[in-house]
Structure formats: C-alpha cells, structure tokens
Scaffold this motif. Structure first.
Motif, PDB file in Angstrom:
ATOM      1  N   LYS A   3      -1.056 132.683  33.463  1.00 18.32           N
ATOM      2  CA  LYS A   3      -2.141 131.696  33.397  1.00 18.32           C
ATOM      3  C   LYS A   3      -3.391 132.278  32.753  1.00 18.32           C
ATOM      4  O   LYS A   3      -4.114 131.584  32.057  1.00 18.32           O
ATOM      5  CB  LYS A   3      -2.434 131.167  34.789  1.00 18.32           C
ATOM      6  CG  LYS A   3      -1.312 130.301  35.318  1.00 18.32           C
ATOM      7  CD  LYS A   3      -1.615 129.779  36.698  1.00 18.32           C
ATOM      8  CE  LYS A   3      -0.463 128.920  37.172  1.00 18.32           C
ATOM      9  NZ  LYS A   3      -0.714 128.380  38.507  1.00 18.32           N
ATOM     10  N   SER A   4      -3.649 133.565  32.967  1.00 18.56           N
ATOM     11  CA  SER A   4      -4.838 134.167  32.356  1.00 18.56           C
ATOM     12  C   SER A   4      -4.686 134.271  30.839  1.00 18.56           C
ATOM     13  O   SER A   4      -5.657 134.064  30.100  1.00 18.56           O
ATOM     14  CB  SER A   4      -5.149 135.536  32.964  1.00 18.56           C
ATOM     15  OG  SER A   4      -4.096 136.442  32.720  1.00 18.56           O
ATOM     16  N   THR A   7      -5.225 130.800  29.492  1.00 16.11           N
ATOM     17  CA  THR A   7      -6.658 130.481  29.501  1.00 16.11           C
ATOM     18  C   THR A   7      -7.356 131.130  28.314  1.00 16.11           C
ATOM     19  O   THR A   7      -8.160 130.492  27.632  1.00 16.11           O
ATOM     20  CB  THR A   7      -7.306 130.934  30.819  1.00 16.11           C
ATOM     21  OG1 THR A   7      -6.592 130.352  31.914  1.00 16.11           O
ATOM     22  CG2 THR A   7      -8.766 130.508  30.880  1.00 16.11           C
ATOM     23  N   THR A  36      -4.568 120.529  35.289  1.00 16.67           N
ATOM     24  CA  THR A  36      -4.137 121.914  35.090  1.00 16.67           C
ATOM     25  C   THR A  36      -5.187 122.678  34.296  1.00 16.67           C
ATOM     26  O   THR A  36      -5.532 123.814  34.633  1.00 16.67           O
ATOM     27  CB  THR A  36      -2.768 121.967  34.368  1.00 16.67           C
ATOM     28  OG1 THR A  36      -1.794 121.326  35.189  1.00 16.67           O
ATOM     29  CG2 THR A  36      -2.343 123.387  34.079  1.00 16.67           C
ATOM     30  N   ARG A  39      -8.131 123.452  36.553  1.00 20.88           N
ATOM     31  CA  ARG A  39      -7.812 124.543  37.493  1.00 20.88           C
ATOM     32  C   ARG A  39      -7.816 125.902  36.799  1.00 20.88           C
ATOM     33  O   ARG A  39      -8.312 126.886  37.352  1.00 20.88           O
ATOM     34  CB  ARG A  39      -6.461 124.291  38.149  1.00 20.88           C
ATOM     35  CG  ARG A  39      -6.487 123.222  39.193  1.00 20.88           C
ATOM     36  CD  ARG A  39      -5.152 123.144  39.938  1.00 20.88           C
ATOM     37  NE  ARG A  39      -5.191 122.061  40.879  1.00 20.88           N
ATOM     38  CZ  ARG A  39      -4.323 121.056  40.910  1.00 20.88           C
ATOM     39  NH1 ARG A  39      -3.338 121.019  40.021  1.00 20.88           N
ATOM     40  NH2 ARG A  39      -4.416 120.107  41.809  1.00 20.88           N
ATOM     41  N   LEU A  40      -7.243 125.966  35.605  1.00 19.65           N
ATOM     42  CA  LEU A  40      -7.245 127.225  34.854  1.00 19.65           C
ATOM     43  C   LEU A  40      -8.668 127.726  34.634  1.00 19.65           C
ATOM     44  O   LEU A  40      -8.974 128.900  34.842  1.00 19.65           O
ATOM     45  CB  LEU A  40      -6.558 127.051  33.498  1.00 19.65           C
ATOM     46  CG  LEU A  40      -5.044 126.964  33.465  1.00 19.65           C
ATOM     47  CD1 LEU A  40      -4.565 126.572  32.075  1.00 19.65           C
ATOM     48  CD2 LEU A  40      -4.425 128.274  33.893  1.00 19.65           C
ATOM     49  N   THR A  43     -10.453 128.836  37.908  1.00 23.99           N
ATOM     50  CA  THR A  43      -9.928 130.116  38.393  1.00 23.99           C
ATOM     51  C   THR A  43     -10.339 131.285  37.504  1.00 23.99           C
ATOM     52  O   THR A  43     -10.775 132.322  38.002  1.00 23.99           O
ATOM     53  CB  THR A  43      -8.383 130.065  38.480  1.00 23.99           C
ATOM     54  OG1 THR A  43      -8.016 128.994  39.351  1.00 23.99           O
ATOM     55  CG2 THR A  43      -7.822 131.369  39.001  1.00 23.99           C
ATOM     56  N   HIS A  44     -10.195 131.152  36.206  1.00 21.32           N
ATOM     57  CA  HIS A  44     -10.339 132.295  35.299  1.00 21.32           C
ATOM     58  C   HIS A  44     -11.697 132.394  34.608  1.00 21.32           C
ATOM     59  O   HIS A  44     -12.057 133.461  34.105  1.00 21.32           O
ATOM     60  CB  HIS A  44      -9.222 132.283  34.257  1.00 21.32           C
ATOM     61  CG  HIS A  44      -7.867 132.401  34.878  1.00 21.32           C
ATOM     62  ND1 HIS A  44      -7.371 133.589  35.361  1.00 21.32           N
ATOM     63  CD2 HIS A  44      -6.919 131.468  35.128  1.00 21.32           C
ATOM     64  CE1 HIS A  44      -6.168 133.393  35.868  1.00 21.32           C
ATOM     65  NE2 HIS A  44      -5.875 132.115  35.737  1.00 21.32           N
TER      66      HIS A  44
END
Length: 107
Positions: A3-4, A7, A36, A39-40, A43-44
């Motif tokens: 996911k990082s 992103t 999604t 959220r990415l 979070t990042h």
C-alpha cells in the motif's frame, strides 16, 4: 504491491500529470475506489488526496507567478483547472497564506 508503494505511485502520478485535478481521475487510473484512495492517503500521508492535488497545483501556480510577470491571473486560474479567478484566489490564499496578487507584478 504494498500500500505504501501504491501511495507513492499515486503521488507521483499527481505530481507529473498536471491535468490531474479530480479524485475520479486517480481512482480510474489506479482501479481503486474513492474510499480506498482516502484510506491510503490518511494512513501514509496524513492528508486527503484533494489536499495533495491542490498543493501541486499551487506549486505550479507559484512557479508560473515567479517566472513570468506577464501571466494573467485569470488565464493562470483556467490553466490550472479552476472555474474562475475567484475560486483560484480563494484556494491559493488558503494554502499559501497570501493572495496570488501578492506574487503577481503586472507592468
């Protein structure tokens, strides 16, 4: 793909694609949902995707304002995808703390 990494790829896409001004362009390009994407970024990055898009647009605006005193603010606002000068000025002032006219020196 983590996911990082995804992103980072999305941020790079926003940075390099000057026409990327809408969230749906990103969700379509990366085949992800709006939630999604949110959220990415939460979070990042710690900021929503719209903030990142706006930031790169304002960096482009500053670059153009600092390199040319012959640019029309109305023309610049349209080049950056804003509906009109008022919307551009408000977004610019919110992010930069001063209006674009502060940077614009007409002859």
């Amino acid at each position: 793909m983590t996911k990082s990494i995804l992103t980072r790829q999305i941020v790079k896409y926003i940075k390099t694609n000057k026409n990327c001004i809408f969230i749906n362009q990103i969700t379509h390009e990366f085949s992800i949902t709006k939630r999604t994407l949110q959220r990415l970024f939460e979070t990042h990055i710690g900021q929503p995707p719209k903030w990142v898009i706006e930031r790169y647009r304002m960096m482009d605006a500053l670059d153009k304002l600092n390199t040319s005193n012959k640019v029309s603010l109305t023309e610049l606002s349209h080049q950056l995808g804003y509906f009109d000068l008022a919307h551009f000025s408000k977004a610019f002032t919110t992010l930069m703390g001063t209006p674009p006219s502060h940077y614009h020196f007409s002859e």
